[in-house]
Design a protein around this motif. Structure first.
Motif, mmCIF file in Angstrom:
data_model
loop_
_atom_site.group_PDB
_atom_site.id
_atom_site.type_symbol
_atom_site.label_atom_id
_atom_site.label_comp_id
_atom_site.label_asym_id
_atom_site.label_seq_id
_atom_site.Cartn_x
_atom_site.Cartn_y
_atom_site.Cartn_z
ATOM 1 N N GLU A 184 1.140 27.140 41.382
ATOM 2 C CA GLU A 184 2.310 26.647 40.591
ATOM 3 C C GLU A 184 1.881 25.795 39.437
ATOM 4 O O GLU A 184 2.290 26.084 38.077
ATOM 5 C CB GLU A 184 3.220 26.036 41.493
ATOM 6 N N SER A 185 0.857 24.879 39.765
ATOM 7 C CA SER A 185 0.415 24.039 38.755
ATOM 8 C C SER A 185 -0.434 24.597 37.658
ATOM 9 O O SER A 185 -0.119 24.388 36.391
ATOM 10 C CB SER A 185 -0.461 22.998 39.312
ATOM 11 N N LEU A 186 -1.079 25.937 38.018
ATOM 12 C CA LEU A 186 -1.725 26.588 36.764
ATOM 13 C C LEU A 186 -0.886 27.004 35.712
ATOM 14 O O LEU A 186 -1.125 27.054 34.634
ATOM 15 C CB LEU A 186 -2.741 27.788 37.387
ATOM 16 N N THR A 187 0.345 27.698 36.128
ATOM 17 C CA THR A 187 1.313 28.379 35.403
ATOM 18 C C THR A 187 1.912 27.426 34.498
ATOM 19 O O THR A 187 1.565 27.446 33.037
ATOM 20 C CB THR A 187 2.297 28.875 36.261
ATOM 21 N N ARG A 188 2.114 26.365 35.006
ATOM 22 C CA ARG A 188 2.766 25.154 34.105
ATOM 23 C C ARG A 188 1.695 24.631 33.087
ATOM 24 O O ARG A 188 2.082 24.395 31.942
ATOM 25 C CB ARG A 188 3.386 24.195 34.921
ATOM 26 N N ASN A 189 0.544 24.540 33.504
ATOM 27 C CA ASN A 189 -0.560 24.144 32.447
ATOM 28 C C ASN A 189 -0.799 24.815 31.632
ATOM 29 O O ASN A 189 -0.780 24.592 30.373
ATOM 30 C CB ASN A 189 -1.888 23.426 33.189
ATOM 31 N N LEU A 190 -0.969 26.161 32.004
ATOM 32 C CA LEU A 190 -1.391 27.180 30.926
ATOM 33 C C LEU A 190 -0.279 27.506 29.916
ATOM 34 O O LEU A 190 -0.558 27.396 28.842
ATOM 35 C CB LEU A 190 -1.746 28.636 31.518
ATOM 36 N N ALA A 191 1.071 27.161 30.450
ATOM 37 C CA ALA A 191 2.087 27.397 29.437
ATOM 38 C C ALA A 191 1.845 26.220 28.278
ATOM 39 O O ALA A 191 2.216 26.310 27.144
ATOM 40 C CB ALA A 191 3.459 27.121 30.254
ATOM 41 N N ALA A 192 1.517 24.985 28.895
ATOM 42 C CA ALA A 192 1.496 23.921 27.879
ATOM 43 C C ALA A 192 0.186 24.113 26.829
ATOM 44 O O ALA A 192 0.476 23.900 25.716
ATOM 45 C CB ALA A 192 0.969 22.522 28.636
ATOM 46 N N VAL A 193 -0.798 24.698 27.394
ATOM 47 C CA VAL A 193 -1.959 25.072 26.391
ATOM 48 C C VAL A 193 -1.537 25.920 25.343
ATOM 49 O O VAL A 193 -1.905 25.972 24.436
ATOM 50 C CB VAL A 193 -3.259 25.259 27.201
ATOM 51 N N ASP A 194 -0.935 26.938 26.028
ATOM 52 C CA ASP A 194 -0.330 28.040 25.056
ATOM 53 C C ASP A 194 0.387 27.462 23.574
ATOM 54 O O ASP A 194 0.562 28.227 22.761
ATOM 55 C CB ASP A 194 0.306 28.957 25.988
ATOM 56 N N LEU A 195 0.945 26.304 23.719
ATOM 57 C CA LEU A 195 1.720 25.869 22.824
ATOM 58 C C LEU A 195 0.779 25.261 21.746
ATOM 59 O O LEU A 195 1.307 25.103 20.295
ATOM 60 C CB LEU A 195 2.337 24.695 23.025
ATOM 61 N N LEU A 196 -0.655 25.329 21.959
ATOM 62 C CA LEU A 196 -1.763 24.811 20.941
ATOM 63 C C LEU A 196 -1.991 26.024 19.898
ATOM 64 O O LEU A 196 -2.844 26.793 20.464
ATOM 65 C CB LEU A 196 -2.675 24.287 21.731
ATOM 66 N N ARG A 197 -1.443 26.075 18.863
ATOM 67 C CA ARG A 197 -1.580 27.302 18.230
ATOM 68 C C ARG A 197 -2.077 26.442 16.426
ATOM 69 O O ARG A 197 -1.679 25.241 16.351
ATOM 70 C CB ARG A 197 -0.567 28.270 17.644
ATOM 71 N N LEU A 198 -2.354 27.261 15.561
ATOM 72 C CA LEU A 198 -2.664 26.776 14.275
ATOM 73 C C LEU A 198 -1.464 26.423 13.781
ATOM 74 O O LEU A 198 -0.261 27.157 13.858
ATOM 75 C CB LEU A 198 -3.141 28.062 13.337
ATOM 76 N N PRO A 199 -1.464 25.143 13.130
ATOM 77 C CA PRO A 199 -0.122 24.710 12.485
ATOM 78 C C PRO A 199 0.358 25.579 11.519
ATOM 79 O O PRO A 199 -0.410 25.924 10.777
ATOM 80 C CB PRO A 199 -0.639 23.262 11.894
ATOM 81 N N THR A 200 1.676 25.724 11.533
ATOM 82 C CA THR A 200 2.009 26.684 10.392
ATOM 83 C C THR A 200 3.062 25.744 9.602
ATOM 84 O O THR A 200 3.786 24.998 9.985
ATOM 85 C CB THR A 200 3.122 27.761 11.060
ATOM 86 N N GLY A 201 2.803 26.201 8.125
ATOM 87 C CA GLY A 201 3.561 25.506 7.087
ATOM 88 C C GLY A 201 3.826 24.095 7.199
ATOM 89 O O GLY A 201 2.633 23.482 6.958
ATOM 90 N N ALA A 202 4.883 23.360 7.519
ATOM 91 C CA ALA A 202 4.958 21.989 7.248
ATOM 92 C C ALA A 202 4.427 21.252 8.373
ATOM 93 O O ALA A 202 4.085 20.104 8.288
ATOM 94 C CB ALA A 202 6.620 21.771 7.248
ATOM 95 N N GLU A 203 4.226 21.774 9.541
ATOM 96 C CA GLU A 203 3.714 21.601 10.709
ATOM 97 C C GLU A 203 2.249 20.777 10.442
ATOM 98 O O GLU A 203 1.410 21.524 9.666
ATOM 99 C CB GLU A 203 3.505 22.200 11.902
ATOM 100 N N ASP A 204 1.963 19.645 11.093
ATOM 101 C CA ASP A 204 0.378 19.320 10.980
ATOM 102 C C ASP A 204 -0.024 19.202 12.125
ATOM 103 O O ASP A 204 0.664 19.267 13.319
ATOM 104 C CB ASP A 204 0.377 18.069 10.392
ATOM 105 N N LEU A 205 -1.371 19.195 12.383
ATOM 106 C CA LEU A 205 -2.005 19.239 13.608
ATOM 107 C C LEU A 205 -1.623 18.176 14.791
ATOM 108 O O LEU A 205 -1.705 18.241 15.785
ATOM 109 C CB LEU A 205 -3.873 19.173 13.337
#
Lengths: 208, 208
Positions: free
Chosen positions: B67-88
């Motif tokens: 259960e914990s693995l799923t949640r954590n991987l979902a969190a890491v999956d948010l880490l992508r190259l910043p696009t446009g106005a977004e910054d790192l």
DNA sequence: GCTGAATTGCACTGGCCAGTGCAATATAAC
DNA sequence: GTTATATTGCACTGGCCAGTGCAATTCAGC
């Protein structure tokens, strides 16, 4: 095991044996009889001194906390303004390694294990340890960082945060490498973790 | 408590109840009878499914790990190259906060407590959790950091170390603030810890 | 040496719990 | 419906342990 008769240092013997047995078996499974046997003392003597098992446990943890505080403060005390040829990285490495050794000390690890295991039943133990050691060490570390900042050796806004994070960079990796405190950390990994921590810390807060 | 008869999802009910009871009482003090009562199931059924208390505990921890693995991987999956106005910094903060929430999740905290408490008796549990979750999350995080480094957004030599330290800057302060997982961390402290972590991480590894 | 307090050994109570045995019952699949 | 399997309820064993009671012994200090 000692055959000493008399009442003089029974208390110390009991506290020592209690730690040994609690660390080996855990608080619940450890029997007072086992502590008595390890201390070379009658079970009644333990109840004379400590009243009940829980109080014995509290006293044991408190004693360990005091012991740990001394060692940790001695480590922090190594953190002084670099003199002459010395550079800040070297000083930080020395202090970091010393703190890492404190953290990985068998007794400290056992103490943390016991604490974590019983924290639900005896939540005040956590406060004893915090107020007795953790907070003081962090404050001492923050004080030193503040000095270094004033001396232009560090760039930081909040020395307390810096102290917390320096500790974090040391302890979290050590926690992993010690398998939650269940095995000793090889010296090589100890220095590796310390080097990584110091390097990152100085990249973030160093003045160069 | 459910009055469902039949054999279909007894197993799930038992695992759920087992976690509840273990988390509340701890592994040793928790009685199989209590688990049976909480699951609305006869004690025999538990022994039919799991053999003995220890195996039940193992299965419970394994389920929580998944259960914990799923949640954590979902969190890491948010880490992508910043696009446009977004910054790192914004992206890292989002991911960090999500990971912090995972770490402070009541179930995760309880699981860590149980693990630490029993690690001496059941050392293989540690491996189950490491291989089942911790290592994978760290690797996923390191992968993302490596990508960011290639894209010129981070300056780092070893993405694994960076991942370890990003995690350290999050978890160690949270461990303190949650009193070893014995109380919930207020949202304000969660974001504070995350902000501090991201700020220091970027001062060390950022590209500006 | 004497005295009071600490210590010892041993037996005992009361309580908790993992795991088992058994007979009765319910369920799923055919 | 029938059958094999899962489940249930209940009682029971065996084991462990915190804490107590008591009588005998030993110690520290005077």
């Amino acid at each position: 095991m000692t055959v000493t008769r008399g009442r003089i240092d029974k208390r110390q013997a009991i506290l020592g044996a209690a730690f040994t047995v609690f660390a080996r078996d855990g608080y619940r499974p450890a029997s007072v009889d086992a502590v008595a046997a390890a201390a070379g003392v009658a079970k009644h003597t333990i109840y004379n001194h400590f009243g009940d098992k829980e109080s014995l446990f509290r006293a044991t943890v408190a004693a360990l906390t005091a012991e740990s505080l001394t060692r940790n403060l001695a480590a922090v005390d190594l953190l002084r303004l670099p003199t002459g040829a010395e550079d800040l990285a070297a000083v930080l490495s020395k202090v970091g390694l010393r703190l890492a050794e404190c953290y990985c000390d068998e007794r400290s690890q056992a103490c943390r294990r016991l604490l974590q295991a019983e924290i639900q039943n005896l939540p005040d133990l956590q406060d004893i340890v915090r107020e007795g050691a953790t907070d003081k060490v962090n404050e001492a570390l923050a004080d030193r960082f503040a000095r270094l900042a004033l001396a232009g050796q560090l760039r930081l806004t909040d020395p307390a945060v810096a102290a917390e994070q320096f500790g974090a960079l040391l302890t979290a990796p050590l926690e992993t490498r010690s398998r939650l405190g269940s095995r000793p950390v090889p010296a090589a990994e100890l220095t590796e973790v310390t080097q990584n921590a110091v390097q990152t810390f100085l990249r973030a807060f160093g003045n160069d």
